[in-house]
Design an enzyme around this catalytic site. Sequence first.
Site, PDB file in Angstrom:
ATOM      1  N   ASP A  61       5.980  -1.166  12.238  1.00 53.89           N
ATOM      2  CA  ASP A  61       5.772  -1.230  10.798  1.00 53.89           C
ATOM      3  C   ASP A  61       4.488  -0.516  10.389  1.00 53.89           C
ATOM      4  O   ASP A  61       4.419   0.114   9.333  1.00 53.89           O
ATOM      5  CB  ASP A  61       5.723  -2.687  10.342  1.00 53.89           C
ATOM      6  CG  ASP A  61       7.087  -3.361  10.365  1.00 53.89           C
ATOM      7  OD1 ASP A  61       8.102  -2.644  10.336  1.00 53.89           O
ATOM      8  OD2 ASP A  61       7.137  -4.598  10.417  1.00 53.89           O
ATOM      9  N   GLY A  62       3.457  -0.613  11.233  1.00 53.22           N
ATOM     10  CA  GLY A  62       2.198   0.048  10.921  1.00 53.22           C
ATOM     11  C   GLY A  62       2.347   1.552  10.819  1.00 53.22           C
ATOM     12  O   GLY A  62       1.783   2.190   9.919  1.00 53.22           O
ATOM     13  N   LYS A 162     -14.573 -17.623  -6.000  1.00 50.81           N
ATOM     14  CA  LYS A 162     -15.617 -17.786  -4.985  1.00 50.81           C
ATOM     15  C   LYS A 162     -14.935 -18.245  -3.703  1.00 50.81           C
ATOM     16  O   LYS A 162     -14.298 -19.303  -3.672  1.00 50.81           O
ATOM     17  CB  LYS A 162     -16.647 -18.819  -5.439  1.00 50.81           C
ATOM     18  CG  LYS A 162     -17.408 -18.412  -6.689  1.00 50.81           C
ATOM     19  CD  LYS A 162     -18.406 -19.486  -7.108  1.00 50.81           C
ATOM     20  CE  LYS A 162     -19.146 -19.077  -8.371  1.00 50.81           C
ATOM     21  NZ  LYS A 162     -20.121 -20.108  -8.812  1.00 50.81           N
ATOM     22  N   ASN A 178      -0.211 -11.658   2.689  1.00 52.40           N
ATOM     23  CA  ASN A 178      -0.042 -12.572   1.557  1.00 52.40           C
ATOM     24  C   ASN A 178       0.623 -13.891   1.953  1.00 52.40           C
ATOM     25  O   ASN A 178       0.160 -14.975   1.583  1.00 52.40           O
ATOM     26  CB  ASN A 178       0.779 -11.873   0.467  1.00 52.40           C
ATOM     27  CG  ASN A 178       1.249 -12.823  -0.617  1.00 52.40           C
ATOM     28  OD1 ASN A 178       0.474 -13.266  -1.448  1.00 52.40           O
ATOM     29  ND2 ASN A 178       2.536 -13.133  -0.604  1.00 52.40           N
ATOM     30  N   SER A 180       0.779 -15.250   4.853  1.00 52.18           N
ATOM     31  CA  SER A 180      -0.089 -15.999   5.765  1.00 52.18           C
ATOM     32  C   SER A 180      -1.167 -16.768   5.009  1.00 52.18           C
ATOM     33  O   SER A 180      -1.670 -17.784   5.496  1.00 52.18           O
ATOM     34  CB  SER A 180      -0.762 -15.044   6.757  1.00 52.18           C
ATOM     35  OG  SER A 180       0.196 -14.350   7.526  1.00 52.18           O
ATOM     36  N   GLN A 234      -5.109  -1.084   7.439  1.00 51.65           N
ATOM     37  CA  GLN A 234      -5.333   0.122   8.241  1.00 51.65           C
ATOM     38  C   GLN A 234      -6.540   0.942   7.805  1.00 51.65           C
ATOM     39  O   GLN A 234      -7.225   1.525   8.645  1.00 51.65           O
ATOM     40  CB  GLN A 234      -4.084   1.012   8.180  1.00 51.65           C
ATOM     41  CG  GLN A 234      -2.850   0.369   8.800  1.00 51.65           C
ATOM     42  CD  GLN A 234      -1.623   1.249   8.693  1.00 51.65           C
ATOM     43  OE1 GLN A 234      -1.484   2.042   7.754  1.00 51.65           O
ATOM     44  NE2 GLN A 234      -0.713   1.115   9.652  1.00 51.65           N
TER      45      GLN A 234
END
Length: 286
Positions: A61-62, A162, A178, A180, A234
């Site tokens: 996927d990367g 914050k 997201n 995770s 990345q």
Amino acid sequence: MSERTRTILLLADFHRAGVEPVIHELKDRLETISRVELVDLRTKEELRRHGGDLAVVLGGDGTLLSVARKMAGNEIPIFGVNLGKLGYLAEFGVDDLDLIIEMIRENRVGFSRRMMLCACLKNGRENFVSLAVNDVVVQAGPPFRMIELKISIDGLELTTIKGDGVIIATSTGSTGHNISAGGPVVDSSISAVVLTPLNAHSLTHRPLVVSSSTEICITAERVNSGSAVIIDGQVTCPLGSKSVIKIGPSENYFLLVHNPRYSRWHTLQTKLNWGIGVNYKDEVGS
């Protein structure tokens, strides 16, 4: 367009284990129906100059995310052949080479048009601009103290977070960092943007889904020496105090080819095990 005038790009890191035999087999077979151009991703050349009609990317996927950003503007359908670990976006495997050939030969390449984000960072006198397929993340970094980010949407002040930062994700990226961080899964066919705080020091900051046409502005009120903006996990750019990041929709799209053997929910179910029920034990005496 006739088969012989069509150009197919084959992109991969040629030095990666397992790539060479697959890419040469695919090249030999594709050359019987189209022109083929090999592109070695290790050379770091400008991918936009390659004017193919279809692309086949071998990797994980990367690799697919990197190619999608670098080829933005070409907007050609991209097959992802998974040689990595998860293969969430890369829906095809090495066992699907026959299917890929058949789809191209019969001109039945089905794809979805995925939105991309454009992130512009003003860091003092320096500017950084990048596209993102999955997400733009502002992360606290070392020495890992709480940072303070002022958020506005379409010019209207929204809140100040914050905590450890914030994730701005596309619907495509909603199943990445997201999810995770407790953000929602968004149907990839929906053009939407998710804003998910990272470990906010508040009980009231919850993920927010907004229109894809929205411009989100993040002002770094207080950051750490190691704070950074990270694109698709990345590309990293340092974030200084009072820096401003503007994130909005890109005019470019990522055209991802789908594997017709599977339903649109197959990857969510099988790769992330979404919707797997609780394994109840049988009641005694039932």
